[in-house]
Motif scaffolding. Structure first.
Motif, PDB file in Angstrom:
ATOM      1  N   GLN A 179       0.813  -0.867  -0.016  1.00  0.00           N
ATOM      2  CA  GLN A 179      -0.164   0.323   0.167  1.00  0.00           C
ATOM      3  C   GLN A 179       1.065   1.430  -0.461  1.00  0.00           C
ATOM      4  O   GLN A 179       1.384   1.127   0.874  1.00  0.00           O
ATOM      5  CB  GLN A 179      -1.329   0.102   0.921  1.00  0.00           C
ATOM      6  N   ALA A 180       1.136   2.039  -0.842  1.00  0.00           N
ATOM      7  CA  ALA A 180       0.944   3.869  -1.266  1.00  0.00           C
ATOM      8  C   ALA A 180       0.763   4.634  -0.882  1.00  0.00           C
ATOM      9  O   ALA A 180      -0.465   4.424  -1.418  1.00  0.00           O
ATOM     10  CB  ALA A 180       1.963   3.498  -2.318  1.00  0.00           C
ATOM     11  N   SER A 181       1.248   5.421  -0.083  1.00  0.00           N
ATOM     12  CA  SER A 181       0.753   6.427   0.479  1.00  0.00           C
ATOM     13  C   SER A 181       1.861   7.243   0.504  1.00  0.00           C
ATOM     14  O   SER A 181       3.009   7.339   0.237  1.00  0.00           O
ATOM     15  CB  SER A 181       0.032   5.936   1.591  1.00  0.00           C
ATOM     16  N   GLY A 182       0.776   9.044   0.753  1.00  0.00           N
ATOM     17  CA  GLY A 182       2.070   9.745   0.655  1.00  0.00           C
ATOM     18  C   GLY A 182       1.696  11.228  -0.568  1.00  0.00           C
ATOM     19  O   GLY A 182       2.800  11.890  -0.249  1.00  0.00           O
ATOM     20  N   GLY A 183       1.189  10.481  -1.367  1.00  0.00           N
ATOM     21  CA  GLY A 183       1.210  11.378  -2.598  1.00  0.00           C
ATOM     22  C   GLY A 183       0.007  13.078  -1.992  1.00  0.00           C
ATOM     23  O   GLY A 183      -0.636  12.324  -1.480  1.00  0.00           O
ATOM     24  N   GLY A 184       0.284  13.334  -3.737  1.00  0.00           N
ATOM     25  CA  GLY A 184      -1.033  14.728  -3.626  1.00  0.00           C
ATOM     26  C   GLY A 184      -0.357  15.759  -4.360  1.00  0.00           C
ATOM     27  O   GLY A 184       0.074  15.575  -5.699  1.00  0.00           O
ATOM     28  N   LEU A 185      -0.786  16.743  -3.827  1.00  0.00           N
ATOM     29  CA  LEU A 185      -0.479  18.374  -4.753  1.00  0.00           C
ATOM     30  C   LEU A 185       0.354  18.630  -3.668  1.00  0.00           C
ATOM     31  O   LEU A 185      -0.123  19.230  -2.896  1.00  0.00           O
ATOM     32  CB  LEU A 185      -1.954  18.432  -5.524  1.00  0.00           C
ATOM     33  N   VAL A 186       1.742  19.595  -5.005  1.00  0.00           N
ATOM     34  CA  VAL A 186       2.756  20.064  -3.923  1.00  0.00           C
ATOM     35  C   VAL A 186       3.408  21.520  -5.357  1.00  0.00           C
ATOM     36  O   VAL A 186       2.875  20.884  -6.477  1.00  0.00           O
ATOM     37  CB  VAL A 186       3.582  19.166  -3.512  1.00  0.00           C
ATOM     38  N   GLN A 187       3.730  22.359  -5.455  1.00  0.00           N
ATOM     39  CA  GLN A 187       4.349  23.142  -5.630  1.00  0.00           C
ATOM     40  C   GLN A 187       5.358  22.487  -6.320  1.00  0.00           C
ATOM     41  O   GLN A 187       6.625  22.127  -5.297  1.00  0.00           O
ATOM     42  CB  GLN A 187       4.062  24.366  -5.219  1.00  0.00           C
ATOM     43  N   ALA A 188       5.602  23.136  -7.776  1.00  0.00           N
ATOM     44  CA  ALA A 188       7.308  22.887  -7.744  1.00  0.00           C
ATOM     45  C   ALA A 188       8.338  23.477  -6.819  1.00  0.00           C
ATOM     46  O   ALA A 188       7.708  24.543  -6.193  1.00  0.00           O
ATOM     47  CB  ALA A 188       7.388  23.939  -9.362  1.00  0.00           C
ATOM     48  N   GLY A 189       8.778  22.403  -6.664  1.00  0.00           N
ATOM     49  CA  GLY A 189      10.762  22.834  -5.959  1.00  0.00           C
ATOM     50  C   GLY A 189      10.078  22.377  -4.473  1.00  0.00           C
ATOM     51  O   GLY A 189      10.413  22.131  -3.516  1.00  0.00           O
ATOM     52  N   GLY A 190       8.791  22.210  -4.545  1.00  0.00           N
ATOM     53  CA  GLY A 190       8.457  21.027  -2.944  1.00  0.00           C
ATOM     54  C   GLY A 190       9.108  20.159  -2.510  1.00  0.00           C
ATOM     55  O   GLY A 190       9.580  19.574  -3.673  1.00  0.00           O
ATOM     56  N   SER A 191       8.726  19.467  -1.398  1.00  0.00           N
ATOM     57  CA  SER A 191       8.635  18.225  -1.221  1.00  0.00           C
ATOM     58  C   SER A 191       7.722  16.555  -1.225  1.00  0.00           C
ATOM     59  O   SER A 191       6.521  17.625  -0.440  1.00  0.00           O
ATOM     60  CB  SER A 191       9.757  17.668   0.130  1.00  0.00           C
ATOM     61  N   LEU A 192       7.414  15.760  -1.103  1.00  0.00           N
ATOM     62  CA  LEU A 192       6.695  14.783  -0.760  1.00  0.00           C
ATOM     63  C   LEU A 192       7.106  13.273   0.199  1.00  0.00           C
ATOM     64  O   LEU A 192       8.499  13.222  -0.713  1.00  0.00           O
ATOM     65  CB  LEU A 192       6.685  13.889  -1.649  1.00  0.00           C
ATOM     66  N   ARG A 193       6.992  12.427   0.424  1.00  0.00           N
ATOM     67  CA  ARG A 193       7.748  11.863   1.096  1.00  0.00           C
ATOM     68  C   ARG A 193       5.908  10.297   1.144  1.00  0.00           C
ATOM     69  O   ARG A 193       5.529  10.688   1.199  1.00  0.00           O
ATOM     70  CB  ARG A 193       7.641  12.121   2.387  1.00  0.00           C
ATOM     71  N   LEU A 194       7.141   9.705   0.319  1.00  0.00           N
ATOM     72  CA  LEU A 194       6.058   8.193  -0.100  1.00  0.00           C
ATOM     73  C   LEU A 194       6.469   7.126   0.298  1.00  0.00           C
ATOM     74  O   LEU A 194       7.342   7.060   0.871  1.00  0.00           O
ATOM     75  CB  LEU A 194       6.053   7.886  -1.537  1.00  0.00           C
ATOM     76  N   SER A 195       5.422   6.823   1.358  1.00  0.00           N
ATOM     77  CA  SER A 195       5.388   4.749   1.923  1.00  0.00           C
ATOM     78  C   SER A 195       4.902   4.133   1.471  1.00  0.00           C
ATOM     79  O   SER A 195       4.312   4.332   0.744  1.00  0.00           O
ATOM     80  CB  SER A 195       5.232   5.730   3.590  1.00  0.00           C
ATOM     81  N   CYS A 196       5.666   3.295   1.858  1.00  0.00           N
ATOM     82  CA  CYS A 196       4.577   2.008   1.084  1.00  0.00           C
ATOM     83  C   CYS A 196       5.214   0.845   2.430  1.00  0.00           C
ATOM     84  O   CYS A 196       5.817   0.077   2.923  1.00  0.00           O
ATOM     85  CB  CYS A 196       5.777   1.341  -0.141  1.00  0.00           C
ATOM     86  N   ALA A 197       3.813   0.552   2.380  1.00  0.00           N
ATOM     87  CA  ALA A 197       3.446  -0.594   4.254  1.00  0.00           C
ATOM     88  C   ALA A 197       3.399  -1.670   3.080  1.00  0.00           C
ATOM     89  O   ALA A 197       2.424  -1.699   2.143  1.00  0.00           O
ATOM     90  CB  ALA A 197       2.546  -0.045   4.675  1.00  0.00           C
ATOM     91  N   THR A 198       3.973  -2.394   3.815  1.00  0.00           N
ATOM     92  CA  THR A 198       3.891  -4.289   2.915  1.00  0.00           C
ATOM     93  C   THR A 198       2.475  -5.332   4.113  1.00  0.00           C
ATOM     94  O   THR A 198       3.676  -4.754   5.548  1.00  0.00           O
ATOM     95  CB  THR A 198       5.060  -5.115   2.697  1.00  0.00           C
ATOM     96  N   SER A 199       2.203  -6.210   3.943  1.00  0.00           N
ATOM     97  CA  SER A 199       1.581  -6.952   4.929  1.00  0.00           C
ATOM     98  C   SER A 199       1.016  -8.196   4.190  1.00  0.00           C
ATOM     99  O   SER A 199       0.922  -7.923   3.248  1.00  0.00           O
ATOM    100  CB  SER A 199       0.152  -6.194   4.985  1.00  0.00           C
ATOM    101  N   GLY A 200       1.406  -9.158   4.623  1.00  0.00           N
ATOM    102  CA  GLY A 200       0.359 -10.381   4.313  1.00  0.00           C
ATOM    103  C   GLY A 200       1.370 -11.412   3.933  1.00  0.00           C
ATOM    104  O   GLY A 200       0.885 -12.889   4.297  1.00  0.00           O
ATOM    105  N   ARG A 201       2.692 -10.851   4.383  1.00  0.00           N
ATOM    106  CA  ARG A 201       4.037 -12.332   4.422  1.00  0.00           C
ATOM    107  C   ARG A 201       4.934 -11.303   4.520  1.00  0.00           C
ATOM    108  O   ARG A 201       4.989  -9.883   3.563  1.00  0.00           O
ATOM    109  CB  ARG A 201       3.863 -12.518   2.478  1.00  0.00           C
ATOM    110  N   THR A 202       5.951 -11.255   4.760  1.00  0.00           N
ATOM    111  CA  THR A 202       7.070 -10.518   5.381  1.00  0.00           C
ATOM    112  C   THR A 202       7.985 -10.008   3.754  1.00  0.00           C
ATOM    113  O   THR A 202       7.936 -11.377   3.111  1.00  0.00           O
ATOM    114  CB  THR A 202       8.428 -11.264   6.086  1.00  0.00           C
TER     115      THR A 202
END
Length: 123
Positions: A4-27
């Protein structure tokens, strides 16, 4: 296995985002992980990858120096920190797990894929 990826969104040029990927069901702590992206009307492309223990990373030339991939094996999470974003970074970003322990920039080496998170960078 679910990614499950999360953390996306709308940002202005020059800005920052931190995307996260959580895994489940099996290591997936022993698998390499990666981020890919797909812009509207374009093919999916490689962004960044990391090996099973975080010792090796690789980046697409288009994001090198602006993005950092990392992972927390204990939390089954992979992070993509993106800085100095540009309008051309606009895309749906997907996290994925490789079929082996190492990193890879080839989508055919990935077995598990998440649903993606949308990143929109305005100029």
């Amino acid at each position: 296995v679910q990614l499950q990826a999360s953390g996306g969104g709308l940002v202005q040029a020059g800005g920052s985002l931190r995307l996260s990927c959580a895994t489940s069901g099996r290591t997936l702590s022993n698998n390499g992980m990666g981020w890919f992206r797909q812009a509207a009307g374009k093919e999916r492309e490689f962004v960044a990858t990391i090996d099973w223990n975080g010792g090796r990373t690789s980046y697409a030339d288009s994001v090198k120096g602006r993005c950092t991939i990392s992972r927390d094996r204990a939390k089954n999470t992979v992070i993509l920190q993106m800085n100095n974003l540009k309008p051309e970074d606009t895309a749906v970003y997907y996290c994925a797990a490789t079929i082996f322990a190492g990193p890879s920039d080839l989508s055919r080496n990935y077995r598990y894929w998440g649903m993606g998170t949308l990143v929109t960078v305005s100029s």
